[in-house]
Design a protein around this motif. Sequence first.
Motif, PDB file in Angstrom:
ATOM      1  N   ALA A 269      74.885  43.651  22.448  1.00 41.04           N
ATOM      2  CA  ALA A 269      75.268  44.000  23.823  1.00 41.04           C
ATOM      3  C   ALA A 269      74.683  45.351  24.227  1.00 41.04           C
ATOM      4  O   ALA A 269      74.250  45.538  25.374  1.00 41.04           O
ATOM      5  CB  ALA A 269      76.795  44.016  23.950  1.00 41.04           C
ATOM      6  N   ILE A 270      74.638  46.304  23.313  1.00 44.93           N
ATOM      7  CA  ILE A 270      74.064  47.618  23.613  1.00 44.93           C
ATOM      8  C   ILE A 270      72.568  47.495  23.889  1.00 44.93           C
ATOM      9  O   ILE A 270      72.037  48.113  24.823  1.00 44.93           O
ATOM     10  CB  ILE A 270      74.336  48.595  22.459  1.00 44.93           C
ATOM     11  CG1 ILE A 270      75.829  48.932  22.401  1.00 44.93           C
ATOM     12  CG2 ILE A 270      73.506  49.871  22.603  1.00 44.93           C
ATOM     13  CD1 ILE A 270      76.227  49.767  21.205  1.00 44.93           C
ATOM     14  N   ILE A 271      71.889  46.695  23.080  1.00 45.21           N
ATOM     15  CA  ILE A 271      70.442  46.502  23.290  1.00 45.21           C
ATOM     16  C   ILE A 271      70.170  45.882  24.657  1.00 45.21           C
ATOM     17  O   ILE A 271      69.277  46.318  25.401  1.00 45.21           O
ATOM     18  CB  ILE A 271      69.857  45.621  22.165  1.00 45.21           C
ATOM     19  CG1 ILE A 271      69.936  46.362  20.822  1.00 45.21           C
ATOM     20  CG2 ILE A 271      68.413  45.229  22.476  1.00 45.21           C
ATOM     21  CD1 ILE A 271      69.533  45.523  19.635  1.00 45.21           C
ATOM     22  N   ILE A 272      70.955  44.864  25.014  1.00 50.30           N
ATOM     23  CA  ILE A 272      70.783  44.225  26.316  1.00 50.30           C
ATOM     24  C   ILE A 272      71.083  45.204  27.436  1.00 50.30           C
ATOM     25  O   ILE A 272      70.391  45.232  28.466  1.00 50.30           O
ATOM     26  CB  ILE A 272      71.690  42.981  26.412  1.00 50.30           C
ATOM     27  CG1 ILE A 272      71.253  41.929  25.395  1.00 50.30           C
ATOM     28  CG2 ILE A 272      71.660  42.404  27.827  1.00 50.30           C
ATOM     29  CD1 ILE A 272      72.165  40.716  25.335  1.00 50.30           C
ATOM     30  N   THR A 273      72.102  46.021  27.252  1.00 51.79           N
ATOM     31  CA  THR A 273      72.463  47.007  28.281  1.00 51.79           C
ATOM     32  C   THR A 273      71.341  48.008  28.503  1.00 51.79           C
ATOM     33  O   THR A 273      70.981  48.320  29.647  1.00 51.79           O
ATOM     34  CB  THR A 273      73.749  47.740  27.865  1.00 51.79           C
ATOM     35  OG1 THR A 273      74.816  46.796  27.772  1.00 51.79           O
ATOM     36  CG2 THR A 273      74.116  48.826  28.874  1.00 51.79           C
ATOM     37  N   LEU A 274      70.793  48.529  27.421  1.00 55.99           N
ATOM     38  CA  LEU A 274      69.726  49.525  27.536  1.00 55.99           C
ATOM     39  C   LEU A 274      68.437  48.932  28.086  1.00 55.99           C
ATOM     40  O   LEU A 274      67.684  49.597  28.807  1.00 55.99           O
ATOM     41  CB  LEU A 274      69.463  50.168  26.168  1.00 55.99           C
ATOM     42  CG  LEU A 274      70.601  51.026  25.597  1.00 55.99           C
ATOM     43  CD1 LEU A 274      70.274  51.466  24.176  1.00 55.99           C
ATOM     44  CD2 LEU A 274      70.846  52.248  26.481  1.00 55.99           C
TER      45      LEU A 274
ATOM     46  N   THR B  73      75.386  46.471  34.214  1.00 56.28           N
ATOM     47  CA  THR B  73      76.489  45.633  34.693  1.00 56.28           C
ATOM     48  C   THR B  73      76.954  44.684  33.595  1.00 56.28           C
ATOM     49  O   THR B  73      78.158  44.471  33.405  1.00 56.28           O
ATOM     50  CB  THR B  73      76.058  44.834  35.930  1.00 56.28           C
ATOM     51  OG1 THR B  73      75.604  45.734  36.939  1.00 56.28           O
ATOM     52  CG2 THR B  73      77.203  43.997  36.472  1.00 56.28           C
ATOM     53  N   PHE B  74      75.990  44.134  32.857  1.00 54.90           N
ATOM     54  CA  PHE B  74      76.339  43.298  31.704  1.00 54.90           C
ATOM     55  C   PHE B  74      77.145  44.108  30.694  1.00 54.90           C
ATOM     56  O   PHE B  74      78.134  43.618  30.126  1.00 54.90           O
ATOM     57  CB  PHE B  74      75.066  42.752  31.055  1.00 54.90           C
ATOM     58  CG  PHE B  74      75.304  42.059  29.746  1.00 54.90           C
ATOM     59  CD1 PHE B  74      75.727  40.745  29.701  1.00 54.90           C
ATOM     60  CD2 PHE B  74      75.100  42.741  28.543  1.00 54.90           C
ATOM     61  CE1 PHE B  74      75.953  40.111  28.483  1.00 54.90           C
ATOM     62  CE2 PHE B  74      75.332  42.113  27.327  1.00 54.90           C
ATOM     63  CZ  PHE B  74      75.757  40.801  27.294  1.00 54.90           C
ATOM     64  N   GLY B  75      76.737  45.350  30.476  1.00 58.38           N
ATOM     65  CA  GLY B  75      77.459  46.208  29.546  1.00 58.38           C
ATOM     66  C   GLY B  75      78.886  46.451  29.969  1.00 58.38           C
ATOM     67  O   GLY B  75      79.814  46.403  29.143  1.00 58.38           O
ATOM     68  N   TRP B  76      79.094  46.708  31.268  1.00 65.30           N
ATOM     69  CA  TRP B  76      80.459  46.914  31.755  1.00 65.30           C
ATOM     70  C   TRP B  76      81.291  45.643  31.591  1.00 65.30           C
ATOM     71  O   TRP B  76      82.502  45.710  31.321  1.00 65.30           O
ATOM     72  CB  TRP B  76      80.454  47.343  33.211  1.00 65.30           C
ATOM     73  CG  TRP B  76      80.059  48.763  33.446  1.00 65.30           C
ATOM     74  CD1 TRP B  76      79.072  49.216  34.270  1.00 65.30           C
ATOM     75  CD2 TRP B  76      80.644  49.921  32.862  1.00 65.30           C
ATOM     76  NE1 TRP B  76      78.998  50.584  34.229  1.00 65.30           N
ATOM     77  CE2 TRP B  76      79.957  51.040  33.371  1.00 65.30           C
ATOM     78  CE3 TRP B  76      81.682  50.134  31.958  1.00 65.30           C
ATOM     79  CZ2 TRP B  76      80.272  52.344  32.998  1.00 65.30           C
ATOM     80  CZ3 TRP B  76      81.992  51.427  31.576  1.00 65.30           C
ATOM     81  CH2 TRP B  76      81.299  52.514  32.098  1.00 65.30           C
ATOM     82  N   ALA B  77      80.673  44.481  31.736  1.00 63.05           N
ATOM     83  CA  ALA B  77      81.400  43.223  31.549  1.00 63.05           C
ATOM     84  C   ALA B  77      81.879  43.095  30.096  1.00 63.05           C
ATOM     85  O   ALA B  77      83.011  42.657  29.840  1.00 63.05           O
ATOM     86  CB  ALA B  77      80.513  42.044  31.928  1.00 63.05           C
TER      87      ALA B  77
ATOM     88  N   ALA C 275      73.085  54.536  31.195  1.00 65.67           N
ATOM     89  CA  ALA C 275      73.081  53.439  30.229  1.00 65.67           C
ATOM     90  C   ALA C 275      73.632  53.890  28.884  1.00 65.67           C
ATOM     91  O   ALA C 275      74.299  53.112  28.175  1.00 65.67           O
ATOM     92  CB  ALA C 275      71.669  52.893  30.063  1.00 65.67           C
ATOM     93  N   VAL C 276      73.386  55.150  28.522  1.00 64.81           N
ATOM     94  CA  VAL C 276      73.938  55.670  27.272  1.00 64.81           C
ATOM     95  C   VAL C 276      75.456  55.727  27.345  1.00 64.81           C
ATOM     96  O   VAL C 276      76.156  55.400  26.373  1.00 64.81           O
ATOM     97  CB  VAL C 276      73.341  57.063  26.969  1.00 64.81           C
ATOM     98  CG1 VAL C 276      74.056  57.697  25.786  1.00 64.81           C
ATOM     99  CG2 VAL C 276      71.856  56.957  26.692  1.00 64.81           C
ATOM    100  N   VAL C 277      75.993  56.153  28.497  1.00 61.73           N
ATOM    101  CA  VAL C 277      77.444  56.180  28.674  1.00 61.73           C
ATOM    102  C   VAL C 277      78.022  54.783  28.535  1.00 61.73           C
ATOM    103  O   VAL C 277      79.022  54.569  27.831  1.00 61.73           O
ATOM    104  CB  VAL C 277      77.811  56.787  30.048  1.00 61.73           C
ATOM    105  CG1 VAL C 277      79.305  56.625  30.318  1.00 61.73           C
ATOM    106  CG2 VAL C 277      77.434  58.262  30.112  1.00 61.73           C
ATOM    107  N   VAL C 278      77.391  53.815  29.193  1.00 59.31           N
ATOM    108  CA  VAL C 278      77.869  52.431  29.102  1.00 59.31           C
ATOM    109  C   VAL C 278      77.810  51.946  27.661  1.00 59.31           C
ATOM    110  O   VAL C 278      78.743  51.314  27.147  1.00 59.31           O
ATOM    111  CB  VAL C 278      77.047  51.510  30.018  1.00 59.31           C
ATOM    112  CG1 VAL C 278      77.561  50.072  29.908  1.00 59.31           C
ATOM    113  CG2 VAL C 278      77.119  51.977  31.461  1.00 59.31           C
ATOM    114  N   SER C 279      76.713  52.252  26.963  1.00 56.48           N
ATOM    115  CA  SER C 279      76.552  51.826  25.569  1.00 56.48           C
ATOM    116  C   SER C 279      77.626  52.442  24.683  1.00 56.48           C
ATOM    117  O   SER C 279      78.134  51.792  23.757  1.00 56.48           O
ATOM    118  CB  SER C 279      75.160  52.215  25.065  1.00 56.48           C
ATOM    119  OG  SER C 279      74.146  51.585  25.831  1.00 56.48           O
TER     120      SER C 279
END
Length: 336
Positions: free
Chosen positions: A114-119, A124-128, A71-75
């Motif tokens: 978006a980062i908060i939602i991803t974490l 998947t939302f973050g990648w979108a 998740a950190v990578v995605v963020s």
Amino acid sequence: MTLWLTALLVWVAAGARVGRCLVKPATTARVAIVVAVAAVALAATVAVPEVALAIDNLLPHGLRNGLLSYAVVVSAWILFATATSVVAAAAWPVVSRRNLGQIARVIYGAGVLAIIITLAWSTTFGWAIVAFGCVFIAITGLRNLDWTTLGRGIAIYTTGTAVVGVLAVLEIRRAFVHAPRAGAGQPNWGWPAWEIAALLIAFGAIWIVVELWVRARLLLRQIQVLHRVLIGRFPEVVAHDQTGTSTQLKASDQVAQIMDALYLQSGGGVVLAQAGPPPRSIAERADRVAEWARNPMGDVIVDARWITPPEGISPRGWVQAIARAYDATTAAAVRN
């Protein structure tokens, strides 16, 4: 080992961008580039298995499933897409310098959300979000491509961003096939592609600095003989209080010194009827000036009209042309 090297190179690029902000005004776009490259460096660092494991170990033993580092990578990639979107927004004609700050705050706010939602909820939302941001950045980059130093940097940066967008889409597709594997603090396929994307982005971000430095070094090498000869004749064109400067400033100084020395050798602006008007051909004109510079007491006569850079060419380009012709005439004289 290549993962560590990639992270190091991207951090070096981020440091170079920080240095550029220190020597030039820290505009919204320049700060955004620093944030974007630093985010890529963070993603590349956390994707190293040892670093990912250390981050996952921050959780209690029962919760260590490898998703925290993932998740950190995605963020980090969301932060990259957010910051680069600020730069892309600045390139659109409808965005002025006055409202860029307000637009940047809105974009950054959306990115933080978006980062908060991803974490808290879904990678998947973050990648979108990353994929959407990369599409916007790629479209903007394509609109601003041209064959200039800046245009080439934009092309490299946009290529890296496009690769990130494709890989983000593949991550979304993979998420619908099977859940992220436990213990994976990095995307679960083809990490070399991420390395290539990170390096392209980092290289594109510092392309202007690198190309200008290389061009300055080549210029110094091309004009060194001509510069040494003319400075020997007219040492007064060199300021004695000059201190060490950057390669680019040194090259600019030497071009100016060569032009000043040629001007002094021509008589300080005197127009000679025997010299005649200079031809339109840059090569022919450079050859005559070079021959005159090599042998000022010879039969070739040149006045200030010949020394002035021809129309459509910069003083730097004109000095380069004279230096090339000077080297050629000197070599021909040695052979003869």
